[in-house]
Design a protein around this motif. Structure first.
Motif, PDB file in Angstrom:
ATOM      1  N   GLY A 197       0.789  -1.233   0.000  1.00 51.13           N
ATOM      2  CA  GLY A 197       0.000   0.000   0.000  1.00 51.13           C
ATOM      3  C   GLY A 197       0.822   1.285   0.000  1.00 51.13           C
ATOM      4  N   PHE A 198       2.139   1.146  -0.223  1.00 55.00           N
ATOM      5  CA  PHE A 198       2.999   2.345  -0.221  1.00 55.00           C
ATOM      6  C   PHE A 198       3.438   2.706  -1.645  1.00 55.00           C
ATOM      7  N   ILE A 199       3.540   4.011  -1.898  1.00 51.47           N
ATOM      8  CA  ILE A 199       4.042   4.467  -3.198  1.00 51.47           C
ATOM      9  C   ILE A 199       5.252   5.383  -3.006  1.00 51.47           C
ATOM     10  N   LYS A 200       6.134   5.350  -4.031  1.00 45.55           N
ATOM     11  CA  LYS A 200       7.241   6.301  -4.053  1.00 45.55           C
ATOM     12  C   LYS A 200       6.605   7.631  -4.432  1.00 45.55           C
ATOM     13  N   ARG A 201       6.558   8.531  -3.480  1.00 42.95           N
ATOM     14  CA  ARG A 201       5.738   9.732  -3.632  1.00 42.95           C
ATOM     15  C   ARG A 201       6.335  10.778  -4.578  1.00 42.95           C
ATOM     16  N   TYR A 202       7.664  10.868  -4.637  1.00 42.57           N
ATOM     17  CA  TYR A 202       8.297  11.923  -5.440  1.00 42.57           C
ATOM     18  C   TYR A 202       9.272  11.341  -6.463  1.00 42.57           C
ATOM     19  N   PRO A 203       8.745  10.709  -7.516  1.00 42.14           N
ATOM     20  CA  PRO A 203       9.639  10.126  -8.524  1.00 42.14           C
ATOM     21  C   PRO A 203      10.312  11.223  -9.360  1.00 42.14           C
ATOM     22  N   SER A 204      11.469  10.873  -9.927  1.00 42.89           N
ATOM     23  CA  SER A 204      12.243  11.855 -10.690  1.00 42.89           C
ATOM     24  C   SER A 204      11.464  12.395 -11.887  1.00 42.89           C
ATOM     25  N   GLU A 205      10.607  11.539 -12.487  1.00 43.16           N
ATOM     26  CA  GLU A 205       9.910  11.982 -13.706  1.00 43.16           C
ATOM     27  C   GLU A 205       8.655  12.813 -13.409  1.00 43.16           C
ATOM     28  N   LYS A 206       8.370  13.066 -12.117  1.00 40.87           N
ATOM     29  CA  LYS A 206       7.158  13.829 -11.765  1.00 40.87           C
ATOM     30  C   LYS A 206       7.456  15.127 -11.018  1.00 40.87           C
ATOM     31  N   VAL A 207       8.703  15.555 -11.085  1.00 41.97           N
ATOM     32  CA  VAL A 207       9.111  16.759 -10.348  1.00 41.97           C
ATOM     33  C   VAL A 207       8.262  17.973 -10.738  1.00 41.97           C
ATOM     34  N   GLU A 208       7.935  18.063 -12.034  1.00 38.84           N
ATOM     35  CA  GLU A 208       7.137  19.194 -12.529  1.00 38.84           C
ATOM     36  C   GLU A 208       5.772  19.263 -11.839  1.00 38.84           C
ATOM     37  N   TRP A 217      13.680   7.612  -1.114  1.00 37.83           N
ATOM     38  CA  TRP A 217      13.488   7.087   0.246  1.00 37.83           C
ATOM     39  C   TRP A 217      12.109   7.400   0.823  1.00 37.83           C
ATOM     40  N   HIS A 218      11.378   8.324   0.182  1.00 31.00           N
ATOM     41  CA  HIS A 218      10.121   8.797   0.770  1.00 31.00           C
ATOM     42  C   HIS A 218       8.937   7.985   0.237  1.00 31.00           C
ATOM     43  N   TYR A 219       8.323   7.206   1.120  1.00 34.04           N
ATOM     44  CA  TYR A 219       7.163   6.392   0.754  1.00 34.04           C
ATOM     45  C   TYR A 219       5.930   6.840   1.505  1.00 34.04           C
ATOM     46  N   ARG A 220       4.816   6.844   0.761  1.00 37.53           N
ATOM     47  CA  ARG A 220       3.549   7.328   1.304  1.00 37.53           C
ATOM     48  C   ARG A 220       2.524   6.208   1.236  1.00 37.53           C
ATOM     49  N   TYR A 221       1.812   6.007   2.328  1.00 36.41           N
ATOM     50  CA  TYR A 221       0.761   4.999   2.348  1.00 36.41           C
ATOM     51  C   TYR A 221      -0.495   5.545   1.674  1.00 36.41           C
ATOM     52  N   VAL A 222      -1.032   4.795   0.701  1.00 38.38           N
ATOM     53  CA  VAL A 222      -2.283   5.183   0.042  1.00 38.38           C
ATOM     54  C   VAL A 222      -3.293   4.032   0.059  1.00 38.38           C
ATOM     55  N   GLY A 223      -2.867   2.867   0.580  1.00 32.34           N
ATOM     56  CA  GLY A 223      -3.724   1.674   0.546  1.00 32.34           C
ATOM     57  C   GLY A 223      -3.321   0.790  -0.625  1.00 32.34           C
ATOM     58  N   THR A 224      -3.569  -0.512  -0.473  1.00 34.85           N
ATOM     59  CA  THR A 224      -3.077  -1.453  -1.494  1.00 34.85           C
ATOM     60  C   THR A 224      -3.767  -1.266  -2.854  1.00 34.85           C
ATOM     61  N   GLU A 225      -5.038  -0.892  -2.850  1.00 31.60           N
ATOM     62  CA  GLU A 225      -5.761  -0.753  -4.120  1.00 31.60           C
ATOM     63  C   GLU A 225      -5.206   0.426  -4.932  1.00 31.60           C
ATOM     64  N   ALA A 226      -5.128   1.587  -4.309  1.00 32.69           N
ATOM     65  CA  ALA A 226      -4.603   2.777  -5.000  1.00 32.69           C
ATOM     66  C   ALA A 226      -3.147   2.570  -5.389  1.00 32.69           C
ATOM     67  N   ALA A 227      -2.367   1.965  -4.497  1.00 31.99           N
ATOM     68  CA  ALA A 227      -0.942   1.766  -4.778  1.00 31.99           C
ATOM     69  C   ALA A 227      -0.740   0.863  -5.993  1.00 31.99           C
ATOM     70  N   ALA A 228      -1.550  -0.205  -6.091  1.00 32.57           N
ATOM     71  CA  ALA A 228      -1.435  -1.114  -7.231  1.00 32.57           C
ATOM     72  C   ALA A 228      -1.796  -0.395  -8.526  1.00 32.57           C
ATOM     73  N   GLN A 229      -2.837   0.433  -8.469  1.00 34.20           N
ATOM     74  CA  GLN A 229      -3.248   1.176  -9.667  1.00 34.20           C
ATOM     75  C   GLN A 229      -2.202   2.209 -10.076  1.00 34.20           C
ATOM     76  N   MET A 230      -1.591   2.831  -9.104  1.00 36.47           N
ATOM     77  CA  MET A 230      -0.575   3.839  -9.412  1.00 36.47           C
ATOM     78  C   MET A 230       0.697   3.192  -9.943  1.00 36.47           C
ATOM     79  N   GLN A 231       1.045   2.034  -9.393  1.00 36.54           N
ATOM     80  CA  GLN A 231       2.225   1.301  -9.859  1.00 36.54           C
ATOM     81  C   GLN A 231       2.035   0.898 -11.329  1.00 36.54           C
ATOM     82  N   GLU A 232       0.821   0.435 -11.604  1.00 37.25           N
ATOM     83  CA  GLU A 232       0.457  -0.035 -12.952  1.00 37.25           C
ATOM     84  C   GLU A 232       0.440   1.116 -13.966  1.00 37.25           C
TER      85      GLU A 232
END
Ligand code: ZN
Length: 246
Positions: A197-208, A217-232
């Motif tokens: 349920g954790f996502i890498k909150r500040y990826p290099s390609e999303k700085v803008e 190193w910074h991980y944010r909990y969003v829940g397993t459902e949202a995290a899976a969708q964001m990873q995908e």
């Protein structure tokens, strides 16, 4: 004092209360006072970046659920936000609701041969302010001007009231570098954190979009459902929340 002098003082005093004489003298004082206030006001505004006054920063929307609160440079922690915290063995604290998944993730990472720890969990506004002040001081010590130092610091440190660490839903995860490399830990997290349920909150390609430089190193909990969708999908939290809106 002679009677003549007394008379003169009396006369002057009387004159100062004379309506005809009041106007120019008090008017000049009033103008001088206003000019002074304007100069002071202008100086204060120039020395204070608008964003640090939290002007125009809305309160974060909580309607999508506690795990999908978006806090960033545009949305601040809702006033009175006070999560129940669980203290980790090293004294760091996190929102109690993310603790079980965090522990599970750490157990599995350790089983995979990694040595890692939570360097930063929950922070109060005061702690966030202290971190910001120290970062600004660091840049000033390097020779940057006040405004340059503030601007640079704000690229790495969230303005107090706008840090995810104040939610208790984010953790900075570091490697015990005497036992394994930071890269090994960051790579494992990038590949596996979403399962917990954790996502890498500040990826290099999303700085803008996030306004924050790459933070592996910074991980944010969003829940397993949202995290899976964001990873995908590869969406960051700002984008993910935007597309949830009707
Ligand atoms: Zn962090």
């Amino acid at each position: 004092m002679t009677d003549k002098a007394k008379g003169r003082i009396g006369k002057v005093k009387y004159k100062s209360y004379n309506k005809k004489k009041w106007f120019p003298r008090q008017f000049v004082k009033l103008i001088a006072g206003l000019v002074l206030l304007m100069v002071l006001g202008y100086t204060v505004v120039q020395m204070t970046p608008l964003r640090s006054l939290n002007l125009g920063i809305e309160e974060a929307d909580t309607s999508l659920g506690w795990n999908l609160i978006l806090v960033n440079k545009d949305y601040k922690i809702p006033s009175g936000y006070d999560p129940e915290l669980t203290e980790l063995s090293n004294g760091q604290k996190v929102d109690s609701r993310i603790y079980p998944q965090l522990q599970k993730m750490f157990d599995d990472a350790r089983a995979a041969g990694l040595e890692l720890f939570v360097r930063e969990g929950y922070r109060t506004t005061q702690e966030q302010q202290k971190i910001m002040d120290e970062k600004i001081e660091e840049y000033r010590a390097e020779g940057y001007s006040n405004s340059e130092a503030k601007e640079l610091a704000e690229k790495y440190v969230a303005i107090p009231g706008t840090s995810e660490h104040q939610l208790g839903l984010s953790v900075d995860i570091n490697a015990d570098t005497s036992k394994c490399s930071s890269d090994a830990v960051y790579a494992w997290l990038a590949e596996n954190a979403y399962k917990y349920g954790f996502i890498k909150r500040y990826p290099s390609e999303k700085v803008e979009i996030t306004g924050i430089n790459n933070e592996p190193w910074h991980y944010r909990y969003v829940g397993t459902e949202a995290a899976a969708q964001m990873q995908e999908s590869g969406l960051c939290l700002e984008e993910y929340i935007e597309q949830l809106k009707p």
